[in-house]
Design a protein around this motif. Structure first.
Motif, PDB file in Angstrom:
ATOM      1  N   VAL A  58       0.771  -1.606  -0.149  1.00 42.28           N
ATOM      2  CA  VAL A  58      -0.071  -0.131  -0.047  1.00 42.28           C
ATOM      3  C   VAL A  58       0.672   1.358  -0.419  1.00 42.28           C
ATOM      4  CG1 VAL A  58      -2.097   1.236   1.359  1.00 42.28           C
ATOM      5  CG2 VAL A  58      -1.552  -1.686   1.117  1.00 42.28           C
ATOM      6  N   ARG A  59       0.416   2.088  -1.051  1.00 44.21           N
ATOM      7  CA  ARG A  59       1.553   3.282  -1.597  1.00 44.21           C
ATOM      8  C   ARG A  59       0.640   4.492  -0.974  1.00 44.21           C
ATOM      9  NH1 ARG A  59       3.159   7.782  -3.546  1.00 44.21           N
ATOM     10  NH2 ARG A  59       5.262   8.096  -3.979  1.00 44.21           N
ATOM     11  N   ILE A  60       0.393   5.550  -0.309  1.00 40.22           N
ATOM     12  CA  ILE A  60      -0.433   6.592   0.529  1.00 40.22           C
ATOM     13  C   ILE A  60       0.283   7.297   0.087  1.00 40.22           C
ATOM     14  CG2 ILE A  60      -1.321   7.316   2.488  1.00 40.22           C
ATOM     15  CD1 ILE A  60      -1.363   4.808   3.943  1.00 40.22           C
ATOM     16  N   GLY A  61      -0.012   8.131  -0.347  1.00 45.64           N
ATOM     17  CA  GLY A  61       0.608   9.722  -0.691  1.00 45.64           C
ATOM     18  C   GLY A  61      -0.178  10.935  -1.239  1.00 45.64           C
ATOM     19  N   GLY A  62       0.076  12.021  -0.962  1.00 45.15           N
ATOM     20  CA  GLY A  62      -0.555  13.164  -1.583  1.00 45.15           C
ATOM     21  C   GLY A  62       0.159  13.801  -2.400  1.00 45.15           C
ATOM     22  N   SER A  63      -1.038  14.933  -2.167  1.00 44.16           N
ATOM     23  CA  SER A  63      -0.278  16.459  -2.386  1.00 44.16           C
ATOM     24  C   SER A  63      -0.947  17.573  -2.292  1.00 44.16           C
ATOM     25  CB  SER A  63      -0.561  16.710  -4.068  1.00 44.16           C
ATOM     26  OG  SER A  63      -1.904  15.910  -4.429  1.00 44.16           O
ATOM     27  N   SER A  64      -0.360  18.333  -2.514  1.00 44.36           N
ATOM     28  CA  SER A  64      -0.682  19.751  -1.161  1.00 44.36           C
ATOM     29  C   SER A  64      -0.272  20.807  -2.019  1.00 44.36           C
ATOM     30  CB  SER A  64      -0.786  20.494   0.135  1.00 44.36           C
ATOM     31  OG  SER A  64      -1.133  20.916   0.945  1.00 44.36           O
ATOM     32  N   ALA A 170      -5.386  19.499  -5.846  1.00 44.58           N
ATOM     33  CA  ALA A 170      -3.817  19.608  -5.331  1.00 44.58           C
ATOM     34  C   ALA A 170      -2.933  18.939  -6.046  1.00 44.58           C
ATOM     35  CB  ALA A 170      -3.832  19.636  -4.562  1.00 44.58           C
ATOM     36  N   GLN A 171      -3.533  17.497  -6.744  1.00 41.22           N
ATOM     37  CA  GLN A 171      -1.912  17.774  -8.033  1.00 41.22           C
ATOM     38  C   GLN A 171      -1.380  18.653  -8.786  1.00 41.22           C
ATOM     39  OE1 GLN A 171       0.891  16.182  -9.221  1.00 41.22           O
ATOM     40  NE2 GLN A 171       0.412  14.610  -8.442  1.00 41.22           N
ATOM     41  N   TRP A 380      10.440  26.526  -9.774  1.00 39.70           N
ATOM     42  CA  TRP A 380      11.779  26.010  -9.304  1.00 39.70           C
ATOM     43  C   TRP A 380      11.426  24.687  -8.429  1.00 39.70           C
ATOM     44  CZ3 TRP A 380      14.475  28.096  -4.362  1.00 39.70           C
ATOM     45  CH2 TRP A 380      15.107  27.566  -3.232  1.00 39.70           C
ATOM     46  N   PHE A 381      12.093  23.631  -8.827  1.00 37.30           N
ATOM     47  CA  PHE A 381      11.831  22.157  -7.976  1.00 37.30           C
ATOM     48  C   PHE A 381      12.915  22.441  -7.186  1.00 37.30           C
ATOM     49  CE2 PHE A 381       9.491  20.755 -11.894  1.00 37.30           C
ATOM     50  CZ  PHE A 381       8.275  20.049 -11.165  1.00 37.30           C
ATOM     51  N   MET A 382      12.777  22.764  -5.566  1.00 41.23           N
ATOM     52  CA  MET A 382      13.451  22.707  -4.611  1.00 41.23           C
ATOM     53  C   MET A 382      13.610  21.652  -4.259  1.00 41.23           C
ATOM     54  SD  MET A 382      11.463  25.271  -1.820  1.00 41.23           S
ATOM     55  CE  MET A 382      12.035  25.124  -0.645  1.00 41.23           C
ATOM     56  N   THR A 383      13.084  20.089  -4.596  1.00 48.02           N
ATOM     57  CA  THR A 383      13.647  18.811  -4.224  1.00 48.02           C
ATOM     58  C   THR A 383      12.209  18.265  -5.747  1.00 48.02           C
ATOM     59  OG1 THR A 383      11.675  17.988  -3.293  1.00 48.02           O
ATOM     60  CG2 THR A 383      13.618  19.271  -1.527  1.00 48.02           C
ATOM     61  N   LYS A 384      11.979  16.628  -6.152  1.00 44.65           N
ATOM     62  CA  LYS A 384      11.490  16.459  -6.211  1.00 44.65           C
ATOM     63  C   LYS A 384      10.167  16.235  -5.942  1.00 44.65           C
ATOM     64  CE  LYS A 384      12.051  10.993  -5.384  1.00 44.65           C
ATOM     65  NZ  LYS A 384      12.117  10.252  -6.012  1.00 44.65           N
ATOM     66  N   ASN A 385      10.047  16.545  -4.890  1.00 43.36           N
ATOM     67  CA  ASN A 385       8.521  16.859  -4.250  1.00 43.36           C
ATOM     68  C   ASN A 385       7.780  18.259  -4.562  1.00 43.36           C
ATOM     69  OD1 ASN A 385      10.174  14.453  -2.811  1.00 43.36           O
ATOM     70  ND2 ASN A 385       8.175  13.604  -3.824  1.00 43.36           N
ATOM     71  N   ASN A 412      -6.022  39.802 -15.731  1.00 44.17           N
ATOM     72  CA  ASN A 412      -4.680  39.706 -15.926  1.00 44.17           C
ATOM     73  C   ASN A 412      -4.313  40.142 -14.278  1.00 44.17           C
ATOM     74  OD1 ASN A 412      -3.654  42.679 -15.809  1.00 44.17           O
ATOM     75  ND2 ASN A 412      -5.447  43.131 -17.076  1.00 44.17           N
ATOM     76  N   GLY A 413      -3.241  39.866 -14.345  1.00 41.42           N
ATOM     77  CA  GLY A 413      -2.136  39.434 -13.211  1.00 41.42           C
ATOM     78  C   GLY A 413      -1.145  38.261 -13.000  1.00 41.42           C
ATOM     79  N   LEU A 414      -1.328  38.784 -11.797  1.00 40.79           N
ATOM     80  CA  LEU A 414      -0.247  37.500 -11.351  1.00 40.79           C
ATOM     81  C   LEU A 414      -0.683  36.402 -10.013  1.00 40.79           C
ATOM     82  CD1 LEU A 414       2.946  39.871 -10.156  1.00 40.79           C
ATOM     83  CD2 LEU A 414       2.728  39.190 -12.159  1.00 40.79           C
ATOM     84  N   MET A 415      -0.225  34.841 -10.435  1.00 41.08           N
ATOM     85  CA  MET A 415      -0.291  33.947  -9.487  1.00 41.08           C
ATOM     86  C   MET A 415       0.705  33.224  -9.217  1.00 41.08           C
ATOM     87  SD  MET A 415      -3.607  33.559  -9.660  1.00 41.08           S
ATOM     88  CE  MET A 415      -3.677  31.927  -8.931  1.00 41.08           C
ATOM     89  N   ALA A 416       0.657  33.219  -7.788  1.00 38.08           N
ATOM     90  CA  ALA A 416       2.231  32.055  -7.127  1.00 38.08           C
ATOM     91  C   ALA A 416       1.413  30.900  -6.813  1.00 38.08           C
ATOM     92  CB  ALA A 416       2.879  33.124  -6.466  1.00 38.08           C
ATOM     93  N   GLU A 417       2.478  29.656  -5.980  1.00 38.74           N
ATOM     94  CA  GLU A 417       1.916  28.772  -6.238  1.00 38.74           C
ATOM     95  C   GLU A 417       2.911  28.059  -5.542  1.00 38.74           C
ATOM     96  OE1 GLU A 417      -1.710  26.041  -7.594  1.00 38.74           O
ATOM     97  OE2 GLU A 417      -0.193  26.064  -9.229  1.00 38.74           O
ATOM     98  N   ALA A 418       2.404  27.281  -4.742  1.00 40.65           N
ATOM     99  CA  ALA A 418       3.637  26.271  -3.396  1.00 40.65           C
ATOM    100  C   ALA A 418       2.664  25.135  -3.612  1.00 40.65           C
ATOM    101  CB  ALA A 418       3.881  26.241  -2.553  1.00 40.65           C
ATOM    102  N   VAL A 419       3.344  23.573  -4.465  1.00 40.44           N
ATOM    103  CA  VAL A 419       3.493  22.889  -5.340  1.00 40.44           C
ATOM    104  C   VAL A 419       3.945  21.695  -4.444  1.00 40.44           C
ATOM    105  CG1 VAL A 419       2.105  21.012  -6.152  1.00 40.44           C
ATOM    106  CG2 VAL A 419       2.500  22.804  -6.571  1.00 40.44           C
ATOM    107  N   ILE A 420       3.400  20.572  -2.863  1.00 39.75           N
ATOM    108  CA  ILE A 420       4.055  19.697  -2.389  1.00 39.75           C
ATOM    109  C   ILE A 420       3.088  18.401  -3.266  1.00 39.75           C
ATOM    110  CG2 ILE A 420       4.333  18.141  -0.475  1.00 39.75           C
ATOM    111  CD1 ILE A 420       4.554  21.302   0.829  1.00 39.75           C
ATOM    112  N   SER A 421       3.937  17.359  -3.717  1.00 38.26           N
ATOM    113  CA  SER A 421       3.423  15.988  -4.091  1.00 38.26           C
ATOM    114  C   SER A 421       3.917  14.622  -3.936  1.00 38.26           C
ATOM    115  CB  SER A 421       3.454  16.445  -5.526  1.00 38.26           C
ATOM    116  OG  SER A 421       2.734  14.715  -6.008  1.00 38.26           O
ATOM    117  N   PHE A 422       3.707  13.755  -3.354  1.00 32.89           N
ATOM    118  CA  PHE A 422       4.453  12.776  -2.660  1.00 32.89           C
ATOM    119  C   PHE A 422       4.555  11.585  -2.810  1.00 32.89           C
ATOM    120  CE2 PHE A 422       2.776  14.432   0.872  1.00 32.89           C
ATOM    121  CZ  PHE A 422       2.003  13.251   1.186  1.00 32.89           C
TER     122      PHE A 422
END
Length: 422
Positions: A58-64, A170-171, A380-385, A412-422
């Motif tokens: 069983v692989r438990i994963g997710g994203s935020s 979230a993915q 920018w990938f801070m890490t692979k996740n 029109n305008g700007l968006m910034a997004e942080a993604v965590i996925s594992f």
């Protein structure tokens, strides 16, 4: 403008500090797309006959994800728009369960823990994937199954290649931009898909019951949908990869077709061009266009993909024709999109790129309408996740009649997004 840039810079710094937790590679399972940087530019799951199965795993994963939005919108004034400003949106989250059940058999299940449309968790969908038939008999039809995959479930259906790069609640780690396409083809229906992959050739046939919401209390509102994909995907040499696919989604008659409205997780551009009094949960498709081909539809999508070293191009050419039961004639909506991305740095951990997206459609109102969008992004990938990305978006509406909320509409305008996925 200075305030906008200042607020966006502060937001990007805050997003960079979300977390730095990453997972190890030994969590992988067979014939599986990694939910991290390794899954980028992977489309259908790789077909591999090498087995690592020992016991049920069983692989438990997710994203935020968390976004900061600084977008302005306006129209002709015929319909008053809701007032929006610069701020963070509610974070979104997914929970994934991927289970290796037997040699060549796995299960996938995704739950939206937090989404724009639903304040409560709900299951997006899942499927049962068969890459070997050893559960019948050891080696049963192994020459055929060496190249064949069978998927069955209430699942995201494989129409086109754009859905492999889109943000799914979230993915968002596969998407080099913040928003998806204007006509966002995505649906989850009960059905089966059979794949054949050999020497770069890709073929797929699928059938579904044509329904987003499953129930037995309306037996006469059923229908059927047919899906097909044909393509070629080859790593020509160490530097060059080429892929080209053509896809078909067809339903002759259903109670409601959801191909361009099934994503209840919602758009990434919150409350743009929505009327006064709108709420995030009810106006969750803002920034998208649904041609409302409600009861019958034939959609065709072509997707070229070329990657040469760090430079990649992904295109979408789409035409959808259909109508509602009350309409005497078919209408057509066409979509074109092109993405140019350059990935650089150690292991291509940085990227910059742009996307142009245009829709021309015979609207249900009777008007010929046009929507165009430009997106400029960097990441920018801070890490692979962990991925940080920013985007400038500019979207315009033309041809919508006086009295429409989209009359002379634009945002029109700007968006910034942080993604965590594992």
């Amino acid at each position: 403008m200075r305030t906008l840039i200042k607020n966006s810079a502060i937001a990007f710094v805050l997003l960079a500090g979300v977390t730095t937790y990453a997972q190890k590679d030994n969590r992988s399972i067979d014939n599986y797309r990694e939910p991290n940087k390794n899954g980028i530019n992977v489309f259908e799951a790789v077909k591999d006959t090498t087995s690592t199965f020992e016991n049920v795993k069983v692989r438990i994963g997710g994203s935020s994800t968390l976004q900061f939005q600084a977008i302005d919108h306006e129209n002709s004034g015929a319909v008053e728009l809701v007032e929006i400003g610069s701020n963070f949106n509610l974070a979104t989250a997914n929970l994934d369960l991927d289970v290796a059940l037997y040699d060549g058999i796995r299960m996938h299940l995704r739950t939206y823990l937090s989404s724009r449309h639903h304040p409560e968790p709900y299951v997006k969908g899942g499927y049962f994937q068969i890459d070997k038939l050893n559960f019948i008999k050891e080696g049963f039809m192994e020459d055929f199954m060496k190249y064949t995959t069978i998927k069955v479930g209430h699942m995201e259906n494989n129409y086109g290649d754009a859905h492999f790069r889109r943000t799914d609640n979230a993915q968002a780690i596969y998407n080099p931009f913040v928003g998806n396409l204007i006509m966002d083809a995505f649906t989850t229906e009960v059905g089966a898909e059979v794949y054949y992959q050999r020497n770069g050739f890709i073929g797929m046939l699928g059938f579904t019951n044509g329904k987003l919401n499953q129930a037995v209390d309306n037996p006469d509102t059923g229908g059927a949908s047919f899906l097909a994909k044909l393509g070629y995907d080859k790593q020509i040499n160490d530097d060059l990869r080429f892929r080209l696919t053509g896809s078909l989604y067809n339903t002759g008659k259903v109670a409601t077709s959801y191909l361009y409205s099934a994503d209840r997780a919602g758009s990434r551009y919150y409350l743009v061009l929505e009327p006064t009094g709108s709420r995030t949960s009810s106006a969750f498709r803002s920034g998208r266009y649904n041609p409302n081909l409600k009861n019958s539809i034939t959609a065709i999508m072509f997707n070229p993909f070329v990657k040469y070293k760090g430079l990649e191009f992904f295109g979408t050419i789409e035409s959808s024709t259909g109508k509602g039961n009350a309409e005497p004639e078919d209408r057509t909506a066409n979509q074109f999109a092109g993405e140019l991305i350059y990935r650089f740095g150690n292991d291509e951990n940085f990227f910059i790129g742009g996307r142009y997206n245009k829709v021309d459609a015979e609207d249900i109102s009777g008007s010929d309408v046009e929507i165009s969008r430009v997106q400029l992004g960097a990441g920018w990938f801070m890490t692979k996740n962990i991925l940080l990305k920013a985007e400038y978006v500019n979207q315009k509406y033309d041809g919508f009649g006086n009295g429409s909320i989209f009359d002379e509409g634009k945002f029109n305008g700007l968006m910034a997004e942080a993604v965590i996925s594992f």
